[in-house]
Design a protein around this motif. Structure first.
Motif: not given
Length: 265
Positions: A223-233
């Motif tokens: 889940s953290m990986h997905l959140v980082r992928e979506i919201y990195k900026r």
């Protein structure tokens, strides 16, 4: 934008927008809008209203008024979107976007607490499946375009810059009173606003089930990986802690020059 043009605000969904809208309305009229501020068709300028587009464009491109926006920790924002928009019954007594929830139940195996959203269900498992759906909408625009409530904040913030606007301030939902006070101190309003007397207009509260666990429990490694992928900026520009969902507070000050440079491209 207020009718008096005292201040311009770029709405970012799920970031105290109901409260900010009501504060702006009050600052012009000395009273709150009776109802959800998103439904107001008069009393303030909104881009969605044709007659407002000319004055907003003129003001924003000429930087005629103090301009600000408000952002939120991506972990808590996506979690809030899930409970409000996916699990919750909306103001009209129906599910959000009609067939969206049945689609999620069928394609992603998400549970939402039954017909009324009040039944017990595995919130953590369902939220993680919703994250996959949110990622699919943002990355591949399938099975639908991303929704404004979970699309990245940087995208919302950038349209203002790309169209000629300049922010004077970006405030954090997590320290709302401090940030909003800075805004109020910088502008002159027809009616004075005492923040301590302003109620919180959380229009989404009560729509869905209560969150049963601490924020961090909803996010495993995937889940953290997905959140980082979506919201990195979002994490990088608005200074939130990407590595610790339990820490909702920003970790340092926002660099407005960096925001304008990176989102104005």
């Amino acid at each position: 934008m207020t009718e008096s043009e005292s201040v311009v605000y770029r709405v970012v969904p799920k970031c105290a927008c109901s409260t900010i809208g009501q504060i702006m309305y009050y600052s012009d009229h000395g009273q709150f809008f009776d109802g959800d501020i998103h439904d107001a068709k008069s009393g303030m300028h909104k881009w969605a209203m044709d007659e407002s587009q000319e004055p907003i464009t003129r003001n924003v491109q000429g930087h005629g008024s103090y301009a600000f926006t408000c952002v939120r920790n991506p972990y808590t924002r996506i979690l809030s979107s899930f409970f409000d928009k996916i699990c919750g019954i909306q103001r009209n007594g129906k599910r959000y976007r009609g067939n969206l929830v049945p689609l999620l139940v069928q394609k992603y195996g998400i549970e939402v607490g039954g017909i009324d959203g009040k039944q017990e269900f595995d919130q953590i498992a369902s939220f993680r499946r919703f994250l996959l759906f949110a990622r699919d909408t943002i990355r591949w625009r399938r099975p639908m375009d991303p929704d404004i409530h979970w699309s990245a904040q940087a995208g919302h913030v950038s349209t203002f810059i790309v169209n000629g606007g300049t922010y004077d301030k970006i405030i954090w939902t997590e320290s709302f009173n401090d940030g909003m006070q800075d805004v109020l101190d910088a502008i002159e309003t027809p009616h004075p606003v005492v923040l301590a007397d302003i109620p919180r207009f959380n229009e989404s509260e009560g729509h869905g089930p209560k969150r049963a666990h601490p924020v961090e429990d909803y996010f495993d490694d995937l889940s953290m990986h997905l959140v980082r992928e979506i919201y990195k900026r979002d994490f990088e520009l608005f200074r939130y802690d990407m590595d610790n969902p339990a820490n909702k507070m920003p970790i340092c000050e926002i660099d407005l020059k960096e925001v304008h440079a990176k989102l104005g491209e």
